[in-house]
Design a protein around this motif. Structure first.
Motif, PDB file in Angstrom:
ATOM      1  N   LYS A 164      38.888  31.067  10.974  1.00  0.00           N
ATOM      2  CA  LYS A 164      40.303  30.730  10.779  1.00  0.00           C
ATOM      3  C   LYS A 164      40.974  30.295  12.077  1.00  0.00           C
ATOM      4  O   LYS A 164      42.070  29.720  12.052  1.00  0.00           O
ATOM      5  N   ILE A 165      40.320  30.548  13.216  1.00  0.00           N
ATOM      6  CA  ILE A 165      40.885  30.112  14.495  1.00  0.00           C
ATOM      7  C   ILE A 165      41.009  28.595  14.537  1.00  0.00           C
ATOM      8  O   ILE A 165      41.985  28.048  15.071  1.00  0.00           O
ATOM      9  N   THR A 208      44.073  27.670  12.665  1.00  0.00           N
ATOM     10  CA  THR A 208      45.273  28.113  13.391  1.00  0.00           C
ATOM     11  C   THR A 208      45.635  27.126  14.495  1.00  0.00           C
ATOM     12  O   THR A 208      46.803  26.745  14.654  1.00  0.00           O
ATOM     13  N   SER A 243      46.883  23.798  12.940  1.00  0.00           N
ATOM     14  CA  SER A 243      48.250  23.906  12.443  1.00  0.00           C
ATOM     15  C   SER A 243      49.267  23.885  13.576  1.00  0.00           C
ATOM     16  O   SER A 243      50.324  23.236  13.474  1.00  0.00           O
ATOM     17  N   LYS A 251      36.922  32.587  19.366  1.00  0.00           N
ATOM     18  CA  LYS A 251      37.991  31.691  19.797  1.00  0.00           C
ATOM     19  C   LYS A 251      37.468  30.500  20.590  1.00  0.00           C
ATOM     20  O   LYS A 251      37.847  29.355  20.330  1.00  0.00           O
ATOM     21  N   PHE A 310      48.906  33.284  19.542  1.00  0.00           N
ATOM     22  CA  PHE A 310      48.338  34.062  18.444  1.00  0.00           C
ATOM     23  C   PHE A 310      47.216  34.956  18.962  1.00  0.00           C
ATOM     24  O   PHE A 310      46.666  34.730  20.042  1.00  0.00           O
ATOM     25  N   SER A 342      43.548  36.949  17.960  1.00  0.00           N
ATOM     26  CA  SER A 342      42.398  37.032  17.067  1.00  0.00           C
ATOM     27  C   SER A 342      41.522  38.211  17.479  1.00  0.00           C
ATOM     28  O   SER A 342      41.570  38.647  18.630  1.00  0.00           O
ATOM     29  N   ASP A 391      37.872  38.488  12.756  1.00  0.00           N
ATOM     30  CA  ASP A 391      38.107  37.105  12.326  1.00  0.00           C
ATOM     31  C   ASP A 391      36.838  36.274  12.387  1.00  0.00           C
ATOM     32  O   ASP A 391      36.856  35.091  12.026  1.00  0.00           O
TER      33      ASP A 391
END
Length: 393
Positions: free
Chosen positions: A7-8, A11, A14, A33, A171, A173, A177
């Motif tokens: 999902k990094i 993220t 976005s 990451k 953000f 993580s 994740d």
């Protein structure tokens, strides 16, 4: 081409599409990451011709051993488009067919920091660099910047102010994740919650904290290992999957103990360990837990002594090391990280006890085996092991 991401990736995507100029990726150990930021940035410059990307870290050895290695793996295994002809090894620049390029350099290179502009900046392990270095890099970046780091620092660190800036998307993580982690690595990370609260906060939860209760609170980073050092030898700590095999060159000059990282790698076979040790021409002092490995290395013509792991040898070896000022070569990036995170255990009341945690200690253990074997003279007598000793029947 379908590439698995965490999902990094989404993220970061976005945040950039929302117009943020800086993405600050704070995270625990093994949160994926770095890997996913690289995948995102490579997709971006492939979709945008003639885009320049600078990938930066504090020192060149640490850059080559981490983020550049990930870059090459992604290009080879994920994108399947690595071409040796596109890689300028001397300048550390990879040029893509669409005219985009990715350059790698360290903040040790003053000319690169204050040199030409770029479209995108990626600072890996950004907590290692100074605010001035970050400022000089960002001033010469036209599109956007990404910075990642483990949050092992105080409230006075410049990253705290950066994360409050309205132009920054910040953000956090964690290892949770990353669905691709092996269970052994998950277990190692989660064991920190029972050993040291600060390390669990930083490397387990991805939260900002400063390591307390350091075993070696003071050490000096030096340019080179001195050629005139005495008692020079190599310390060896065996590992394989979750834990790396670690080799460190050790020596003494007056009241200083010099340490130089030589190897820090997982999944090493005995033959590969021998390939590292043989060119050194040094006596080796190793973990005595695996007599089979000791014997195989000895059979290759390497003089290797198993250090005596007597009762109390951990603290005995560490106390002996504490009698010296530790001097660590600047390219010993994994050793430096260990020394900054190798702490005493805490009891249930949060008080430190006189025993170090069993983490961030692979190269430290290697140096301790050398200390026990060479400096303290406590080695097990080498012998030829029979089949029963080796577990062969």
């Amino acid at each position: 081409m379908l590439i698995q991401t965490t999902k990094i990736y989404a993220t970061v995507d976005s945040a950039i599409k929302s117009g943020y100029k800086v993405v600050s990726a704070q995270g625990s150990s093994r949160s994926s990451k770095t890997y996913n930021i690289l995948i995102y940035l490579l997709v971006y410059i492939l979709q945008h011709p003639k885009t320049s990307l600078s990938v930066v870290r504090k020192t060149l050895p640490s850059l080559k051993g981490s983020v550049f290695r990930d870059f090459k793996e992604i290009m080879q295994d994920k994108f399947r488009m690595w071409d040796n002809r596109c890689m300028n090894k001397s300048d550390m620049v990879y040029t893509f067919p669409n005219g985009s390029f990715c350059e790698f350099f360290s903040t040790d290179d003053e000319q690169k920091i204050r040199g030409r502009k770029r479209n995108i900046l990626y600072c890996n392990e950004g907590n290692e660099i100074s605010f001035l270095e970050w400022q000089q890099l960002v001033m010469r970046t036209t599109d956007f910047s990404v910075i990642d780091y483990n949050p092992s620092f105080s409230d006075e660190h410049w990253l705290c102010e950066l994360n409050k800036d309205s132009r920054t998307f910040h953000f956090i993580s964690t290892y949770k994740d990353n669905p691709f982690l092996e269970q052994t690595i998950i277990d190692e990370i989660e064991s920190l919650q029972y050993k040291n609260k600060v390390l669990w906060a930083v490397y387990g939860l991805g939260l900002q904290a400063m390591a307390e209760g350091l075993v070696f609170p003071d050490f000096e980073i030096v340019d080179e290992f001195p050629t005139y050092a005495k008692h020079v030898g190599a310390g060896l700590d065996f590992g394989y999957s979750a834990d790396p095999t670690a080799v460190v060159r050790c020596g003494i000059v007056d009241n200083c103990m010099y340490l130089d990282e030589l190897c820090y790698q997982t999944h090493m076979l005995t033959s590969e360990i021998i390939d590292v040790l043989k060119p050194l021409g040094l006596f080796v002092y190793a973990d005595s837990a695996d007599p089979r490995l000791i014997q195989e290395i000895s059979n290759a013509g390497i003089v290797i002594y198993p250090a005596d792991k007597y009762k109390g040898s951990v603290m005995g070896g560490l106390f002996k090391m504490m009698e010296y000022k530790l001097c660590v070569t600047k390219h010993s990036v994994n050793l430096i990280k260990e020394l900054k995170n190798y702490v005493y255990e805490q009891n249930k009341d949060g008080k430190f006890i006189n025993a170090p945690i069993d983490a961030y200690n692979h190269l430290v253990d290697a140096a301790r085996y050398w200390t026990i074997g060479k400096i303290m003279g406590k080695v097990l007598i080498p012998k030829q092991y029979d089949k029963e000793d080796l577990g062969l029947y």
